[in-house]
Design a protein around this motif. Sequence first.
Motif, PDB file in Angstrom:
ATOM      1  N   VAL A  29       0.854  -1.191   0.000  1.00  0.00           N
ATOM      2  CA  VAL A  29       0.000   0.000   0.000  1.00  0.00           C
ATOM      3  C   VAL A  29       0.893   1.245   0.000  1.00  0.00           C
ATOM      4  O   VAL A  29       0.670   2.188  -0.772  1.00  0.00           O
ATOM      5  CB  VAL A  29      -0.945   0.002   1.215  1.00  0.00           C
TER       6      VAL A  29
ATOM      7  N   THR B 225       1.326   4.042  -3.053  1.00  0.00           N
ATOM      8  CA  THR B 225       1.152   5.460  -2.738  1.00  0.00           C
ATOM      9  C   THR B 225       2.384   6.248  -3.164  1.00  0.00           C
ATOM     10  O   THR B 225       2.272   7.324  -3.772  1.00  0.00           O
ATOM     11  CB  THR B 225       0.887   5.636  -1.236  1.00  0.00           C
TER      12      THR B 225
ATOM     13  N   SER C 178      -5.908  -4.286  -5.111  1.00  0.00           N
ATOM     14  CA  SER C 178      -6.656  -3.060  -5.429  1.00  0.00           C
ATOM     15  C   SER C 178      -7.662  -2.743  -4.328  1.00  0.00           C
ATOM     16  O   SER C 178      -7.801  -1.587  -3.908  1.00  0.00           O
ATOM     17  CB  SER C 178      -7.382  -3.217  -6.771  1.00  0.00           C
TER      18      SER C 178
ATOM     19  N   ALA D 166      -5.703  -1.471  -1.222  1.00  0.00           N
ATOM     20  CA  ALA D 166      -5.256  -0.087  -1.371  1.00  0.00           C
ATOM     21  C   ALA D 166      -6.432   0.884  -1.346  1.00  0.00           C
ATOM     22  O   ALA D 166      -6.310   2.003  -0.828  1.00  0.00           O
ATOM     23  CB  ALA D 166      -4.467   0.071  -2.671  1.00  0.00           C
TER      24      ALA D 166
ATOM     25  N   ALA E 295      -5.479   3.250   1.545  1.00  0.00           N
ATOM     26  CA  ALA E 295      -4.935   4.492   0.979  1.00  0.00           C
ATOM     27  C   ALA E 295      -6.074   5.340   0.439  1.00  0.00           C
ATOM     28  O   ALA E 295      -5.979   5.920  -0.647  1.00  0.00           O
ATOM     29  CB  ALA E 295      -3.913   4.186  -0.115  1.00  0.00           C
TER      30      ALA E 295
END
Length: 210
Positions: free
Chosen positions: A94, A98, A127, A130, A134
């Motif tokens: 993650v 980022t 996916s 994240a 994030a």
Amino acid sequence: ADRAAEPAPGDHRLTLTHDGKERTYLLHAPPTYDRTKPSPLVVALHYYPGEGSSMQEMIGLDAIADRENVLVAYPDGLARGFNALTCCGTADDVGFLTALTEQLVSGWGADPDRVYLTGISNGGDMSFRAAVEAAGVFAAIGVVSGGYIGPSAEQDDYVPKQPVSVITFIGGQDRYFDAFRSGVQTWQRRLDCRPTPVEPTGAPGVTRTD
């Protein structure tokens, strides 16, 4: 070669150091790429075991990127996998995704409001991870044969703090079909996604659910 300092059309192999490790990814910039004009960015995550180049060859996204003037990044997972919701490894992926996004926003003019994640299998699970962890970095995710599954996803508070749009494709004969479908329903319930009437796709064997 690492062309991070020289934004230009074409294919580039880029590196960044994250969490003490050198991480690598491929970047495809369309022929019309212009550093001074913000570009959408799609980050495409490979299956396990795989690598960015195999994802690039498999999904044909570069041709669409050329037509739509989009940057596409293909990260390499450590040991050919990403530390997603059920597998693989222990890397802070993650954080890596980022940092990769920040590198392309600052150095290549990617539009921070139009960064999207897509992935297949292990990359699809990544996916979803994240998207939750994030939140605010990715505007939407597109997942193929992956899901909102595993121990973290079983926790009621494991949801993004900001809205993230999701589109997902699940094969009816996928051995994880039931888990993936259940995960989508859990996501909808936790985030209070209101179902809307859907039109038939017209494609045989394809069911669309909102």
